[in-house]
Scaffold this motif. Structure first.
Motif, PDB file in Angstrom:
ATOM      1  N   PRO A  97       1.070  -1.066  -0.053  1.00 56.23           N
ATOM      2  CA  PRO A  97      -0.316   0.060   0.120  1.00 56.23           C
ATOM      3  C   PRO A  97       0.956   1.426   0.217  1.00 56.23           C
ATOM      4  O   PRO A  97       0.418   1.974  -0.629  1.00 56.23           O
ATOM      5  N   VAL A  98       2.000   1.282   0.906  1.00 58.24           N
ATOM      6  CA  VAL A  98       2.401   2.087   0.621  1.00 58.24           C
ATOM      7  C   VAL A  98       3.414   2.561  -0.337  1.00 58.24           C
ATOM      8  O   VAL A  98       2.890   4.051  -1.315  1.00 58.24           O
ATOM      9  N   ARG A  99       4.103   1.833  -0.834  1.00 59.26           N
ATOM     10  CA  ARG A  99       4.658   2.122  -2.406  1.00 59.26           C
ATOM     11  C   ARG A  99       3.575   2.191  -3.298  1.00 59.26           C
ATOM     12  O   ARG A  99       3.612   3.096  -4.429  1.00 59.26           O
ATOM     13  N   ALA A 100       3.276   1.372  -3.053  1.00 57.03           N
ATOM     14  CA  ALA A 100       2.010   1.948  -4.372  1.00 57.03           C
ATOM     15  C   ALA A 100       0.710   3.212  -4.372  1.00 57.03           C
ATOM     16  O   ALA A 100       0.409   4.079  -5.945  1.00 57.03           O
ATOM     17  N   LEU A 101       1.228   3.919  -2.792  1.00 60.83           N
ATOM     18  CA  LEU A 101       0.552   5.382  -2.703  1.00 60.83           C
ATOM     19  C   LEU A 101       1.178   6.075  -3.703  1.00 60.83           C
ATOM     20  O   LEU A 101       0.541   7.231  -4.245  1.00 60.83           O
ATOM     21  N   LEU A 102       3.042   5.525  -3.369  1.00 60.91           N
ATOM     22  CA  LEU A 102       3.808   6.606  -4.629  1.00 60.91           C
ATOM     23  C   LEU A 102       3.473   6.346  -5.702  1.00 60.91           C
ATOM     24  O   LEU A 102       4.119   7.744  -6.239  1.00 60.91           O
ATOM     25  N   THR A 103       3.765   5.515  -6.123  1.00 55.38           N
ATOM     26  CA  THR A 103       4.095   5.239  -7.727  1.00 55.38           C
ATOM     27  C   THR A 103       2.857   4.912  -8.497  1.00 55.38           C
ATOM     28  O   THR A 103       2.979   5.492  -9.241  1.00 55.38           O
TER      29      THR A 103
ATOM     30  N   VAL B 173      -0.618   5.742  -8.133  1.00 53.23           N
ATOM     31  CA  VAL B 173      -1.381   7.010  -7.538  1.00 53.23           C
ATOM     32  C   VAL B 173      -1.348   7.646  -8.693  1.00 53.23           C
ATOM     33  O   VAL B 173      -2.196   8.027  -9.706  1.00 53.23           O
ATOM     34  N   PRO B 174       0.069   8.492  -8.978  1.00 50.81           N
ATOM     35  CA  PRO B 174      -0.036   9.008  -9.968  1.00 50.81           C
ATOM     36  C   PRO B 174      -0.156   9.036 -11.473  1.00 50.81           C
ATOM     37  O   PRO B 174      -0.678   9.653 -12.747  1.00 50.81           O
ATOM     38  N   MET B 175       0.283   7.419 -12.006  1.00 52.29           N
ATOM     39  CA  MET B 175      -0.029   6.572 -12.938  1.00 52.29           C
ATOM     40  C   MET B 175      -1.675   6.392 -13.121  1.00 52.29           C
ATOM     41  O   MET B 175      -2.512   6.519 -14.331  1.00 52.29           O
ATOM     42  N   LEU B 176      -2.759   6.469 -11.716  1.00 49.85           N
ATOM     43  CA  LEU B 176      -4.007   6.101 -11.584  1.00 49.85           C
ATOM     44  C   LEU B 176      -4.453   7.419 -12.528  1.00 49.85           C
ATOM     45  O   LEU B 176      -5.981   7.184 -12.942  1.00 49.85           O
ATOM     46  N   LEU B 177      -3.602   8.233 -11.770  1.00 45.01           N
ATOM     47  CA  LEU B 177      -4.190  10.056 -12.303  1.00 45.01           C
ATOM     48  C   LEU B 177      -3.699  10.203 -13.853  1.00 45.01           C
ATOM     49  O   LEU B 177      -4.936  10.334 -14.711  1.00 45.01           O
ATOM     50  N   SER B 178      -2.628   9.683 -14.394  1.00 49.32           N
ATOM     51  CA  SER B 178      -2.180   9.628 -15.791  1.00 49.32           C
ATOM     52  C   SER B 178      -3.269   8.707 -16.659  1.00 49.32           C
ATOM     53  O   SER B 178      -4.227   9.407 -17.746  1.00 49.32           O
TER      54      SER B 178
END
Length: 993
Positions: A703-709, A711-716
């Protein structure tokens, strides 16, 4: 019968052992024994006069030949005389055991003539088998291969008894057939328990080639359930000491077994009795053979199964393979699966799949999945051979029916884990072959089937990789269950055993991980390009594999959810230092973070790219062959006929060219992406469904690493779906699929971080819960080679355009305000929101996925490693291990006297070193075209007497004195040893000259 006055003494002694008239000779039955008192005289005479043994043996052999010839004509007197003569030979063999070599020729010749002349007389055969067993008991076997006559008669007798052991159905009477088989098996029992089988290595294989077929015929006629029952009874029933102790007892203390036929009127021997005798003989062969001899026995089994069509009974073959490994000595068991794999390789070029292929593959799997432990097994060689075999069979026929069985062989290797990095090493071997096949395809086959062969090979290797990890996990679970049982037993007063233990952390119990090393993200990262492969079957199988890796295999250092799927912080279990360390790792990046960056980059490529897979131009002619050959530029093929060092070097570097080309092609894949989706994008509805599941799994597992790597991809990705799709129904469906994908992932994020506001916002956006644009997927990761995956494609517009749109900015704000997320990352709300909304592109994520050498340089600069310690070309800190001895007064005295530079090699600059620390790796950035420019470090002149720098260095290592800037003992112990500027040699206080 009166004796002639000139009859030799030994002949008179022999004649005295027989009844003196014909009537007495005929009435000697049913035992047909010689006169005991006269027999004692004869044996005493032979034992005390070894020079007369040859004459005694020759006389008895002459009588046997004469009696056999007459007994063939139904002469009852000659038959009785023959039985008595055989008893005399048996008594002589027993009493003259020290001189058995002198009697060997006569004994074996008599036995051979007897069984050849009267093969249907069970009583005579039993008596001859008794004589043969007596000789095998006391012989040292040195005459086998030396004396041609003895060798010939021995092999002929062995062959005849073997023929009796496998007497076929021509004999209608089952009782007679079973009795005949038991007589033959009794003689074979004596042979396998004799030094005659093991003394001459060059004659071991010919003997087992005769013995093994005689044993397999009754075994393969018996049902497997009966075989299990009989083998289980063998363990409970005490075996004959004659079989177990023949190698340990000296010949003078051995006892020869007596063989008798069944008594008329009693119940005859059953088939189980015959099976029991066969299994005892076969188990004895395996139990007393070394690795080379086990290989010969296995070869005899292969030849026998070929002749008797035993390959058509795979269940019997698997049972036999398991028992062979179980019966073999512990240190030699590896020879059984090794020889099975070698036999598979020998049959790899047979075009049609035969029962031999399927049975051999099943036998390999049976051995590896059995609970029998194996040591000294070269798993790397076996998996390499199996991979080569799979690729060769795929090149011949991509639909070969033996391929699933070969994949099972690879998977079953995970059941035997003997060192911590074994599974990682095996996975690395598979992944390196995957990289080669992905880029270069499969050598051989028709040109039209190249892509089909390539896709099938990739699917087979992926299935083997996934099966290997699953089998290793099952192995760990089995050992965990055993350890729990051991704990319960220890509580009850048994032997304690605790290889694993339960650790309480917070409100939830955590199981301590197994002792094997998990496959590192750096190793698995080389496979991520398969997400964008041009074949959907490969993409689907790889999606299943990567899902399993994320859930079960990927190391999760301080980044995991609880049992209910929620990420919580446990202050009592983790502590502030550990929380800070985990947050620092997640922010600065590690192997898992680089892996996630690459994963998100390839998933974005899959979702938006207009073309997938490798182009034909990327497959250059100099590619390494998948079968181990090297294709040269002029089209010639080097078959690898070189030294073993050359082959090993080639295996270590075979993936380097493929990896370089993969990096280039991966960059081309990234270049094909677009900031907006189009109707020409290649992803299917099934691809989007897998993207949704993979992204959700990433957030659930890390969860922590996915939050930082992530979420930006999800927005893109959400921004890429913001297109006008009114005029294009296919584009509208694609847009709907991506929006539903994004919504599902956000729901998973909200659940992981226990943020109900996110779920509320998603539901308020109007995401439909009944209809879905994404097809359902299997629940558990699984790869089936028996079917060809078919994707669900976008249709003609039957699915309406999306009627909802997510406000991702509000979702990010809700997540940034979550206290758990802030505490886990160590960032405040503003910093966390700024981090999650950073501009993201697949190019930037791909760059973040590459390990930079600057991280390594940073550690070395902090430690201030002096050039003196790096006098060899070494990029690691391994040279620091030389300082494993404490520094004491002796070191200070030697430094003051000028001997320290001679006694401590770490303080000597033997030669100027070449430093590569100032240059980046050419492999990391292949497009830079940088060349290594060696930098010569400054040479240091070796002092002849005690220098101030040496004294100061020893004082620093003792912790005496003052360090500039910091009082750290680490900096003090690793301070520069010598100043580069020779002018500043004056000492500063508190040091004095």
């Amino acid at each position: 019968m009166p004796m002639h006055p000139f009859t030799p003494n030994h002949v008179q002694l022999i004649n005295a052992c027989y009844p003196q008239n014909s009537a007495a000779l005929l009435n000697a039955g049913p035992e047909y024994r010689p006169n005991s008192q006269e027999l004692s005289r004869l044996t005493y005479y032979a034992a005390n006069k070894p020079g007369k043994i040859t004459k005694v043996g020759s006389e008895l052999e002459k009588r046997v030949r004469a009696d056999c010839k007459k007994a063939q004509a139904n002469n009852a007197r000659s038959r009785a005389s023959l039985l008595i003569t055989l008893s005399i030979l048996k008594a002589l063999a027993t009493e003259c055991r020290r001189d058995i070599a002198i009697l060997s020729s006569s004994i074996l010749a008599s036995v051979q003539v007897t069984v050849a002349s009267l093969p249907s007389d069970l009583e005579v055969l039993a008596r001859a088998a008794t004589v043969f067993t007596a000789w095998t008991t006391y012989t040292d076997g040195h005459l086998i291969g030396v004396d041609n006559g003895v060798t010939r008669d021995y092999m002929a007798s062995l062959q005849q008894f073997a023929d009796f052991s496998r007497l076929n159905g021509k004999v209608k009477d089952d009782e007679v057939r079973n009795r005949t088989r038991l007589v033959g098996l009794s003689a074979l029992t004596g042979a396998v328990a004799s030094e005659a089988l093991y003394s001459a290595s060059q004659h071991f294989r010919p003997q087992v080639a005769i013995i093994v077929p005689a044993l397999l015929v009754p075994i393969y006629e018996t049902r497997v359930l009966t075989l299990d029952k009989v083998s289980h009874m063998m363990k409970d029933k005490s075996p004959s000491p004659y079989l177990d102790e023949f190698r340990t007892r000296p010949p003078n203390e051995r006892r020869a077994a007596s063989i008798h036929i069944h008594i008329d009127g009693d119940k005859g021997p059953s088939s189980e009795d015959v099976t029991d005798a066969c299994l005892r003989v076969l188990s004895s062969i395996f139990a007393h053979s070394n690795a080379l001899q086990v290989g010969s026995v296995m070869q005899a089994i292969f030849d026998s199964l070929e002749d008797m069509k035993g390959w058509e009974k795979p269940e019997h073959c698997c049972w036999l393979a398991r028992k062979a490994a179980d019966w073999t000595q512990y240190q030699y068991r590896y020879a059984v699966p090794t020889r099975l794999v070698e036999r598979l390789q020998e049959a790899q070029d047979i075009p049609m799949t035969t029962p031999l292929h399927t049975s051999l593959a099943a036998m390999v799997t049976a051995v590896f999945t059995s609970p029998t432990p194996l040591i000294n097994l070269s798993t790397s060689d076996i998996i390499s051979n199996l991979i080569t075999l799979i690729l060769r069979r795929v090149a011949m026929d991509p639909e070969d029916s033996v391929l699933p069985a070969l994949v099972e062989c690879i998977s079953s290797l995970g059941m035997h884990v003997y060192y911590a990095d074994q599974i990682q090493d095996l996975a690395a071997e598979l992944i390196s072959r995957l990289a080669i096949v992905e880029v270069s395809g499969v050598s051989g086959g028709e040109k039209a089937d190249k892509e089909k062969c390539r896709a099938k090979a990739l699917r087979c290797l992926l299935s083997g990789l996934l099966g290997l990890l699953q089998a290793a996990d099952n192995h760990d679970k089995a050992h965990s269950s055993d350890s729990e049982l051991a704990k319960d037993h220890s509580k009850a007063g048994g032997t304690p055993a605790s290889p694993q233990m339960i650790v309480q952390g917070g409100d939830h119990a955590h199981v301590k991980p197994s002792r094997r090393t998990k496959v590192s993200p750096e190793v698995w990262q080389d496979t991520l390009t398969l997400l964008c492969d041009g074949d959907y079957g490969v993409r689907e199988d790889y999606a299943s594999a990567v899902l399993y890796y994320l859930e079960k295999e990927m190391p999760k250092r301080g980044d995991a959810t609880d049992a209910d799927g929620v990420r919580r912080v446990h202050p009592l279990a983790e502590g502030p230092l550990r929380q800070a360390s985990n947050a620092s790792v997640a922010l600065t990046g590690d192997g898992a973070s680089r892996f996630l960056n690459a994963l998100h980059s390839y998933l974005y490529v899959l979702a938006t790219a207009s073309s997938l897979g490798f182009s034909d131009a990327s497959r250059t002619s100099g590619a390494p062959s998948t079968n181990g050959d090297q294709t040269t530029d002029d089209g010639r093929t080097d078959n690898g006929a070189g030294t073993s060092d050359d082959v090993a070097s080639h295996r270590r570097s075979i993936a380097s060219p493929a990896r370089a080309r993969k990096a280039s092609v991966a960059q081309h894949l990234v270049d094909r992406t677009s900031s907006r989706i189009t109707s020409s994008s290649c992803a299917t509805a099934s691809d989007y469904a897998y993207i949704s599941v993979i992204l959700s799994t990433v957030h659930q597992q890390l969860p922590v690493r996915a939050l930082l790597t992530g979420v930006p991809m999800l927005l893109s990705l959400d921004a890429a779906s913001q297109v006008d799709s009114a005029a294009d129904p296919v584009l509208a469906q694609r847009q709907a699929a991506i929006r539903e994908l994004v919504a599902r992932v956000w729901m998973a994020v909200g659940k992981v971080w226990d943020c109900p506001e996110i779920a509320t916002r998603v539901k308020e956006a109007g995401v439909p819960s009944s209809t879905s644009c994404l097809p359902p997927l299997p629940d558990a990761p699984h790869i089936s080679l028996s079917r060809t995956p078919e994707p669900v494609v976008f249709g003609d517009g039957s699915v309406p355009p999306p009627s909802f749109s997510l406000d991702v900015e509000e979702l990010v704000a809700c997540l940034a305000s979550n206290s758990t997320a802030g505490e886990a990352t160590g960032l405040d709300q503003e910093a966390l929101q700024r981090r999650m909304t950073l501009p993201w592109t697949p190019e930037s994520a791909m760059k973040e996925s590459i390990e930079r050498p600057s991280n390594r340089m940073r550690v070395e600069s902090v430690l201030k490693i002096p050039p003196t310690l790096m006098h060899v070309e070494n990029m690691s800190l391994a040279s620091l291990s030389r300082f494993n001895r404490g520094v004491g007064v002796t070191d200070l005295r030697e430094a003051l006297e000028g001997r320290n530079s001679m006694s401590n090699p770490a303080l000597v600059n033997k030669a100027p070193s070449i430093s590569t620390l100032d240059h980046s790796s050419a492999f990391t950035h292949p497009s830079d075209g940088l060349t290594l420019r060696p930098t010569r470090s400054r040479p240091a002149k070796r002092p002849q007497t005690a220098g101030s720098s040496e004294v100061r260095d020893v004082l620093n290592r003792l912790g005496i004195g003052r360090q500039a800037g910091s009082s750290s003992l680490l900096k003090a112990s690793l301070a520069p040893l010598q100043k580069t500027d020779s002018r500043s040699s004056a000492l500063v206080p508190p040091y004095k000259t």
